[in-house]
Each structure stands twice: as C-alpha cells, then as structure tokens.
Motif scaffolding. Sequence first.
Motif, mmCIF file in Angstrom:
data_model
loop_
_atom_site.group_PDB
_atom_site.id
_atom_site.type_symbol
_atom_site.label_atom_id
_atom_site.label_comp_id
_atom_site.label_asym_id
_atom_site.label_seq_id
_atom_site.Cartn_x
_atom_site.Cartn_y
_atom_site.Cartn_z
ATOM 1 N N TYR A 99 -5.568 5.606 1.739
ATOM 2 C CA TYR A 99 -4.292 5.125 0.919
ATOM 3 C C TYR A 99 -4.004 6.240 -0.063
ATOM 4 C CZ TYR A 99 -5.105 0.356 2.586
ATOM 5 O OH TYR A 99 -5.239 -0.765 3.514
ATOM 6 N N VAL A 132 1.110 4.502 -0.428
ATOM 7 C CA VAL A 132 1.337 3.112 -1.587
ATOM 8 C C VAL A 132 1.984 3.734 -2.713
ATOM 9 C CG1 VAL A 132 -0.536 1.903 -0.607
ATOM 10 C CG2 VAL A 132 -1.107 3.784 -2.078
ATOM 11 N N PHE A 138 -1.997 -3.888 -3.988
ATOM 12 C CA PHE A 138 -2.310 -4.313 -2.572
ATOM 13 C C PHE A 138 -3.775 -4.590 -2.401
ATOM 14 C CE2 PHE A 138 -4.784 -0.331 -1.203
ATOM 15 C CZ PHE A 138 -4.153 0.326 -2.028
#
Length: 253
Positions: A99, A132, A138
């Motif tokens: 991420y 992201v 998340f």
Amino acid sequence: MTNIRILGTGTSTGVPTIGCTCPVCQSTDPRDSRLRTSVLYQEDNTRILLDCGPDFRQQVLPLRFEPLQAVLLTHEHFDHVAGIDDLRSFSYRKELPIYTNELTAIHLEQRMPYCFVDKSYPGIPKLSLKEVEAHKTFSVGSVAITPISVMHGDLPIFGYRLNKMAYITDMLYMPEDSFDELQGLEVLIINALRIKPHSTHESLSEAIQVAQRIGANQTYLVHMSHDIGLHAQVEKQLPKGIFIGYDGQTIEY
Ligand SMILES: [Zn+2]
Ligand SMILES: [Zn+2]
C-alpha cells in the motif's frame, strides 16, 4: 495484544556513516548503530511491515520467519523501498499487497518493472501495488489503517495510523487536519534527524514539540543521523514518555 518491533532507526546513510570517525560512528554501544528506518507491527495474527529499506534482509534474517499480510510504504526514497526485492520469501505462496500513494507507485513501476509490470520473469516477488489516499481508512485483518498526510520538505508523503499506533518518518511538518487523526494513540513513532534544523526532516526539538502536541502515551524517535549524538546522552535529556528508539526495540501493549 499488539507487538511492535523497530527494525531500524537510522537516516538514509545509516549509522555509522561510511568513512566517518566521529564518536557516534565509533561508539561501541549497540544502540548507536542504526539500520535504515522500518517497523514491524503485529496484532493478533496480522503482521504488517512499514517501509522496506536496503537493510530489510539483515533486519528480518535473525527473526523467526512468519508471513506478512501487507507492506505500507511512506514514500519512494531509496532508504524506504530498496528492500522490496527481498520480499520474495514473503510472497512465494501468496501475492503480498503493497500500500502506498500514487507517486510512490509510479516510481516503483518505473524502477522495478520486473516486479510490477512485466510478470513473466521467474522467481520474482509476487507483489501487488495498492494505491491509497490520505484520510481514507482501510483494513488489513483486524487492523484499521489510515494514511496520514505529512510533508517531507515540499514533498507530500504518508505517515500511517494502525489502530492505536502511528508511524511517521521523514516529516518536516504536517497539516493541521493530520493532527486530528492522531488523537488517542498508545504509541507514536516519529522522525528526529539531528539537533540542528534541516530542510526536509524534523530536528530533535521539533519532533519533541509535535510529539507533545499529539500526546501519545509513549513516543519513540527514529530516522536519526550520527548528528543526533550518543544514545546514552540524548536519552537523559528527553521529556517523560519520549524515548530515543534503537534497532531491535520491541514495544507491547
Ligand atoms: Zn528517509
Ligand atoms: Zn525521504
């Protein structure tokens, strides 16, 4: 139970700096040797790596091997991403998600096309890039993750909040609304480069000010250069609840 292991606490050169003979670089206190900054976060059965620098292999070799569920990258600078190729063992069976923000994803696709674009090369780490956005929470397993917007000089990069822990490195300052997302922390890990101010990283006194405003129960300083001074001496000057981090340090809560 949350278990945090600080894998590295050094700035981009690491400490000792190659070729330097200053007292910090020559110190025999193991806490004065600093690999590049990275943290391993474990909560229940979820293990998350924060940054993956050039010392990653050396940092994980002494540990018992356990799978990772995710890697979070703060930004694309080499001292935070150069260990990605060594994620092979962690993605052998199952694709490992990475991420990060859009700019870091673009840089990684350009620098490591064999990992992210051309999927045909045998033996490569199986990684998937997940872009992201700041403020948008998340989840990975039981861990709620919020990317926090911070400024690395003029470059907007990410810090991350993971439930009651936040990891912020390479920050000079952060916008006001980022402070709102850092309330009620048990542990804050934050960068402090050296004593004197710097154009892209917080100094020790700036880091202390920001840490006191955030008010986590425990704060650990990372991303230090040899100019921070000897660990044993700096440690004595810090306010209550703020500690100078060292490689291999573990924190549980
Ligand atoms: Zn850095
Ligand atoms: Zn950087």
